[in-house]
Design a protein around this motif. Structure first.
Motif, PDB file in Angstrom:
ATOM      1  N   VAL A   1       9.906   1.182   1.749  1.00 29.89           N
ATOM      2  CA  VAL A   1       9.071   2.182   1.075  1.00 29.89           C
ATOM      3  C   VAL A   1       9.920   3.042   0.146  1.00 29.89           C
ATOM      4  O   VAL A   1       9.620   3.198  -1.040  1.00 29.89           O
ATOM      5  N   THR A   2      10.976   3.596   0.699  1.00 28.34           N
ATOM      6  CA  THR A   2      11.791   4.535  -0.084  1.00 28.34           C
ATOM      7  C   THR A   2      12.649   3.825  -1.117  1.00 28.34           C
ATOM      8  O   THR A   2      12.856   4.351  -2.208  1.00 28.34           O
ATOM      9  N   LEU A   3      13.145   2.626  -0.775  1.00 30.59           N
ATOM     10  CA  LEU A   3      13.916   1.867  -1.779  1.00 30.59           C
ATOM     11  C   LEU A   3      13.009   1.426  -2.919  1.00 30.59           C
ATOM     12  O   LEU A   3      13.397   1.496  -4.099  1.00 30.59           O
ATOM     13  N   GLY A   4      11.802   0.978  -2.598  1.00 29.79           N
ATOM     14  CA  GLY A   4      10.859   0.571  -3.644  1.00 29.79           C
ATOM     15  C   GLY A   4      10.540   1.719  -4.580  1.00 29.79           C
ATOM     16  O   GLY A   4      10.515   1.554  -5.804  1.00 29.79           O
ATOM     17  N   ASN A   5      10.315   2.909  -4.006  1.00 31.03           N
ATOM     18  CA  ASN A   5      10.036   4.088  -4.826  1.00 31.03           C
ATOM     19  C   ASN A   5      11.220   4.410  -5.732  1.00 31.03           C
ATOM     20  O   ASN A   5      11.049   4.739  -6.909  1.00 31.03           O
ATOM     21  N   LEU A   6      12.431   4.317  -5.174  1.00 33.67           N
ATOM     22  CA  LEU A   6      13.642   4.590  -5.953  1.00 33.67           C
ATOM     23  C   LEU A   6      13.796   3.592  -7.099  1.00 33.67           C
ATOM     24  O   LEU A   6      14.090   3.977  -8.247  1.00 33.67           O
ATOM     25  N   LEU A   7      13.580   2.304  -6.815  1.00 33.90           N
ATOM     26  CA  LEU A   7      13.739   1.278  -7.851  1.00 33.90           C
ATOM     27  C   LEU A   7      12.660   1.396  -8.931  1.00 33.90           C
ATOM     28  O   LEU A   7      12.943   1.237 -10.124  1.00 33.90           O
ATOM     29  N   VAL A   8      11.425   1.674  -8.505  1.00 39.54           N
ATOM     30  CA  VAL A   8      10.326   1.820  -9.480  1.00 39.54           C
ATOM     31  C   VAL A   8      10.603   2.990 -10.413  1.00 39.54           C
ATOM     32  O   VAL A   8      10.457   2.881 -11.642  1.00 39.54           O
ATOM     33  N   ARG A   9      11.004   4.113  -9.847  1.00 35.97           N
ATOM     34  CA  ARG A   9      11.325   5.279 -10.689  1.00 35.97           C
ATOM     35  C   ARG A   9      12.510   4.977 -11.607  1.00 35.97           C
ATOM     36  O   ARG A   9      12.498   5.335 -12.794  1.00 35.97           O
ATOM     37  N   GLY A  10      13.534   4.325 -11.058  1.00 36.25           N
ATOM     38  CA  GLY A  10      14.733   4.035 -11.857  1.00 36.25           C
ATOM     39  C   GLY A  10      14.441   3.084 -12.999  1.00 36.25           C
ATOM     40  O   GLY A  10      14.828   3.346 -14.152  1.00 36.25           O
ATOM     41  N   MET A  11      13.741   1.996 -12.720  1.00 37.60           N
ATOM     42  CA  MET A  11      13.436   1.023 -13.774  1.00 37.60           C
ATOM     43  C   MET A  11      12.445   1.593 -14.783  1.00 37.60           C
ATOM     44  O   MET A  11      12.532   1.318 -15.977  1.00 37.60           O
TER      45      MET A  11
ATOM     46  N   ILE B   1       5.664  -6.393  -5.688  1.00 37.87           N
ATOM     47  CA  ILE B   1       6.788  -5.534  -5.293  1.00 37.87           C
ATOM     48  C   ILE B   1       6.971  -5.569  -3.783  1.00 37.87           C
ATOM     49  O   ILE B   1       8.097  -5.644  -3.276  1.00 37.87           O
ATOM     50  N   GLY B   2       5.857  -5.550  -3.051  1.00 42.41           N
ATOM     51  CA  GLY B   2       5.928  -5.592  -1.590  1.00 42.41           C
ATOM     52  C   GLY B   2       6.583  -6.871  -1.099  1.00 42.41           C
ATOM     53  O   GLY B   2       7.419  -6.831  -0.181  1.00 42.41           O
ATOM     54  N   ARG B   3       6.218  -8.012  -1.693  1.00 42.59           N
ATOM     55  CA  ARG B   3       6.829  -9.285  -1.278  1.00 42.59           C
ATOM     56  C   ARG B   3       8.317  -9.316  -1.616  1.00 42.59           C
ATOM     57  O   ARG B   3       9.132  -9.816  -0.828  1.00 42.59           O
ATOM     58  N   GLY B   4       8.662  -8.758  -2.782  1.00 42.69           N
ATOM     59  CA  GLY B   4      10.071  -8.722  -3.166  1.00 42.69           C
ATOM     60  C   GLY B   4      10.899  -7.865  -2.218  1.00 42.69           C
ATOM     61  O   GLY B   4      12.019  -8.246  -1.825  1.00 42.69           O
ATOM     62  N   LEU B   5      10.358  -6.722  -1.827  1.00 44.99           N
ATOM     63  CA  LEU B   5      11.078  -5.846  -0.897  1.00 44.99           C
ATOM     64  C   LEU B   5      11.170  -6.465   0.494  1.00 44.99           C
ATOM     65  O   LEU B   5      12.179  -6.279   1.200  1.00 44.99           O
TER      66      LEU B   5
ATOM     67  N   MET C   1       0.827  -1.202   0.000  1.00 45.34           N
ATOM     68  CA  MET C   1       0.000   0.000   0.000  1.00 45.34           C
ATOM     69  C   MET C   1       0.864   1.257   0.000  1.00 45.34           C
ATOM     70  O   MET C   1       0.506   2.278  -0.591  1.00 45.34           O
ATOM     71  N   ALA C   2       2.027   1.173   0.645  1.00 41.94           N
ATOM     72  CA  ALA C   2       2.948   2.315   0.649  1.00 41.94           C
ATOM     73  C   ALA C   2       3.443   2.613  -0.765  1.00 41.94           C
ATOM     74  O   ALA C   2       3.579   3.784  -1.153  1.00 41.94           O
ATOM     75  N   GLN C   3       3.702   1.571  -1.548  1.00 41.63           N
ATOM     76  CA  GLN C   3       4.131   1.784  -2.939  1.00 41.63           C
ATOM     77  C   GLN C   3       3.020   2.417  -3.765  1.00 41.63           C
ATOM     78  O   GLN C   3       3.271   3.266  -4.633  1.00 41.63           O
ATOM     79  N   ALA C   4       1.772   2.027  -3.477  1.00 41.59           N
ATOM     80  CA  ALA C   4       0.638   2.637  -4.183  1.00 41.59           C
ATOM     81  C   ALA C   4       0.528   4.124  -3.838  1.00 41.59           C
ATOM     82  O   ALA C   4       0.268   4.962  -4.708  1.00 41.59           O
ATOM     83  N   VAL C   5       0.754   4.459  -2.562  1.00 48.01           N
ATOM     84  CA  VAL C   5       0.739   5.864  -2.145  1.00 48.01           C
ATOM     85  C   VAL C   5       1.809   6.647  -2.898  1.00 48.01           C
ATOM     86  O   VAL C   5       1.567   7.761  -3.393  1.00 48.01           O
ATOM     87  N   MET C   6       3.004   6.071  -3.025  1.00 51.02           N
ATOM     88  CA  MET C   6       4.107   6.767  -3.681  1.00 51.02           C
ATOM     89  C   MET C   6       3.856   6.937  -5.176  1.00 51.02           C
ATOM     90  O   MET C   6       4.273   7.939  -5.776  1.00 51.02           O
ATOM     91  N   LEU C   7       3.180   5.996  -5.797  1.00 56.25           N
ATOM     92  CA  LEU C   7       2.823   6.160  -7.214  1.00 56.25           C
ATOM     93  C   LEU C   7       1.875   7.350  -7.371  1.00 56.25           C
ATOM     94  O   LEU C   7       1.993   8.150  -8.308  1.00 56.25           O
ATOM     95  N   GLY C   8       0.913   7.477  -6.453  1.00 54.22           N
ATOM     96  CA  GLY C   8       0.026   8.636  -6.469  1.00 54.22           C
ATOM     97  C   GLY C   8       0.787   9.931  -6.228  1.00 54.22           C
ATOM     98  O   GLY C   8       0.503  10.962  -6.851  1.00 54.22           O
ATOM     99  N   ALA C   9       1.783   9.879  -5.338  1.00 54.39           N
ATOM    100  CA  ALA C   9       2.599  11.062  -5.056  1.00 54.39           C
ATOM    101  C   ALA C   9       3.372  11.500  -6.293  1.00 54.39           C
ATOM    102  O   ALA C   9       3.493  12.705  -6.573  1.00 54.39           O
ATOM    103  N   ASN C  10       3.907  10.543  -7.036  1.00 46.54           N
ATOM    104  CA  ASN C  10       4.665  10.877  -8.250  1.00 46.54           C
ATOM    105  C   ASN C  10       3.783  11.547  -9.296  1.00 46.54           C
ATOM    106  O   ASN C  10       4.177  12.533  -9.936  1.00 46.54           O
ATOM    107  N   VAL C  11       2.578  11.008  -9.477  1.00 37.77           N
ATOM    108  CA  VAL C  11       1.643  11.610 -10.432  1.00 37.77           C
ATOM    109  C   VAL C  11       1.251  13.015  -9.961  1.00 37.77           C
ATOM    110  O   VAL C  11       1.168  13.955 -10.763  1.00 37.77           O
TER     111      VAL C  11
END
Length: 531
Positions: A240-250, A299-303, A83-93
């Motif tokens: 949370v922050t590493l997932g956001n960094l990796l999602v943006r980077g990839m 992504i959550g399970r991977g992190l 859910m934290a990754q979903a929040v960060m996707l909304g933040a990026n948009v």
């Protein structure tokens, strides 16, 4: 002169960054507690979590702030990694939409916002209205900075030397991507970076393709500061922050082959080069959200696999929320709650000490000493937390509250030291020498203990309410402690004159305990300073 042009550009960038900061702090002060509460309660499913990130970041104008709030929640298990990754996707948009709005031709609005903001800030003592005025000033400064940036960069578009540097940079697009990431990391704001790149592109300093490469880099660089800040917060927050960094980077790497085709389509319909870059930024973040949102559970399970949480690790502080530091009233409430926890532990130490003294139980004495180590660690965390609250960000009332909490915690630390050192030593001496106080002496020590514990409860109430009547009651109990201590000393001396064996053998023990309990009472009375 080139030096003056560069100085103007840096000044405009500084003004833009400061404007972003004023908007963030203004919204935080006005609605920070509500935003935190809403963010914590509105992440039940992926869509709600995305919408929450979108709305919160749009209000605060900072995906970095949103990332730190969500990371703190994750560290306290208030939100799952998915859910934290979903929040960060909304933040990026949300960041890209905010950039789109600010990039519109609204320069006239800067003066209006500044007039409204300054008037609101200076015309009232109401903290929320002043915070809203601060927000309006920040938005006005952001719009003003964009106008200044456009004026400052316009002459650079005709510079042959700069054209040569830009042509070399276009031949090394990965270097441009790294440069964009570095600028965003230094600015600690991808929003400010994208607006600067838009302005440079609009005035011809950067080509559209080169600006797009740097925008992708800025998306990655903007995720670096929250990741670095989350490192001390533990694995759950780091996910949370590493997932956001990796999602943006990839996502940025996946977009690279499509930059030129997408810009070829966007440029004719965007109206200007600068608007094409802004539209590219919006489309990139929308595509990233559409592709990644269905994958957040994976992504959550991977992190979780990459950053496992040690089940034996427990955080000493339960209430110190780093994300709340941007909202001083909320941060002070967190610190006060943690200080009350320290006081509860002190009360437990005193109760355990009394039981150990009466029963001669060495296990209880050892437990009491161990509790002091936990108290020392916790009070250190509280003091460091309070030190991180910027003094310039606090009102006079907030600064007074910070002083009260610091004074309370310091006195609790001294009390813990007295109990774990002096009283614990007295218990050990009593047990080792098989000493037994007279029935009267034991009653006197128990009664004095009861008065000190009553005083401790009053000190806790004073921290919560700042009620002067409680402060006076606390001082009255301190006087009662001193009077009862003198009574006990006199009674003990009378027993000595009578030649009672148990009183003779325990004389120093009895008097030492009276002294230590009076010292504890004095520390508790110290928290009334200023009331």
């Amino acid at each position: 002169m080139p030096e003056l042009v560069l100085l103007d550009i840096l000044g405009a960038c500084a003004l833009l960054i400061w404007g972003v900061r004023m908007v963030r702090t203004g919204i935080s002060r006005a609605f920070g507690a509500r935003l935190h509460h809403w963010l914590a309660r509105s992440t039940g499913n992926t869509v709600f979590a995305f919408a929450t990130g979108l709305a919160t970041t749009f209000a605060m104008q900072s995906s970095t702030a949103t990332a730190m709030i969500v990371a703190a929640f994750a560290g306290k298990e208030l939100i799952t990694t998915a859910m934290a990754q979903a929040v960060m996707l909304g933040a990026n948009v949300s960041t890209s939409i905010a950039a789109k709005i600010l990039a519109l031709n609204l320069h006239w609005l800067a003066s209006v916002l500044l007039i409204i903001g300054v008037t609101a800030f200076l015309s009232t003592d109401n903290s929320r209205r002043r915070a809203l005025g601060r927000t309006a000033i920040g938005l006005g400064l952001m719009l003003l900075s964009l106008r200044l940036l456009a004026s400052a960069t316009e002459p650079m578009g005709h510079s042959p030397a700069l054209a040569l540097v830009m042509s070399l940079l276009e031949r090394a697009p990965f270097l441009a991507l790294v440069l964009g990431a570095a600028i965003a990391a230094i600015f600690a704001s991808s929003l400010a970076t994208v607006l600067v790149l838009m302005s440079l592109n609009a005035t011809g300093v950067l080509s559209t393709d080169l600006a797009a490469w740097m925008v992708l880099g800025a998306n990655v660089g903007g995720a670096l500061p929250p990741f670095l800040t989350s490192l001390p917060l533990g694995p759950a927050a780091q996910r949370v922050t590493l997932g956001n960094l990796l999602v943006r980077g990839m996502g940025g790497l996946a977009m690279l082959p499509f930059i030129h085709p997408l810009l070829s389509w966007l440029s004719p319909i965007s109206g200007s080069a600068g608007q094409a870059i802004i539209n590219f930024h919006v489309i990139f973040n929308l595509l990233l959200a559409v592709v990644t949102l269905p994958l957040v559970q994976l992504i959550g399970r991977g992190l979780a696999w990459l950053l496992p949480v040690d089940p034996t690790e427990t955080s000493t502080a339960r209430h110190l929320d780093n994300a709340s530091l941007s909202v001083p009233p909320l941060a002070l409430a967190c610190a006060a709650q943690e200080a009350l926890t320290v006081a509860e532990m002190i009360e437990a130490m005193l109760q355990t000490g009394l039981k150990a003294f009466n029963s001669g139980d060495e296990n209880r004495r050892a437990e009491m000493v161990k509790m002091d180590d936990q108290i020392d660690q916790l009070q250190n965390e509280i003091k460091l937390y309070l030190a991180r609250l910027g003094r310039e960000e606090l009102t006079d009332e907030e600064e007074r509250k910070r002083y009260e909490i610091s004074l309370f915690v310091i006195n609790m630390e001294h009390i813990g030291d007295i109990v774990s050192t002096n009283i614990a030593h007295a218990i050990r001496r009593k047990n080792k020498r098989r000493l037994t106080l007279s029935d009267e002496g034991l009653d006197e020590i128990s009664n004095l203990y009861g008065l000190v514990i009553e005083e401790l409860k009053l000190a806790r109430g004073l921290l919560v309410s700042s009620d002067r009547s409680i402060a006076q009651k606390l001082r009255d109990v301190d006087v009662e402690v001193k009077q009862y201590s003198r009574f006990s000393e006199s009674s003990h001396l009378e027993r000595l004159r009578e030649g009672r064996t148990e009183s003779v053998r325990t004389s120093s023990l009895h008097l030492d305990l009276l002294r230590d309990l009076k010292r504890i009472s004095a520390h508790l009375t110290s928290v009334t300073h200023g009331h």
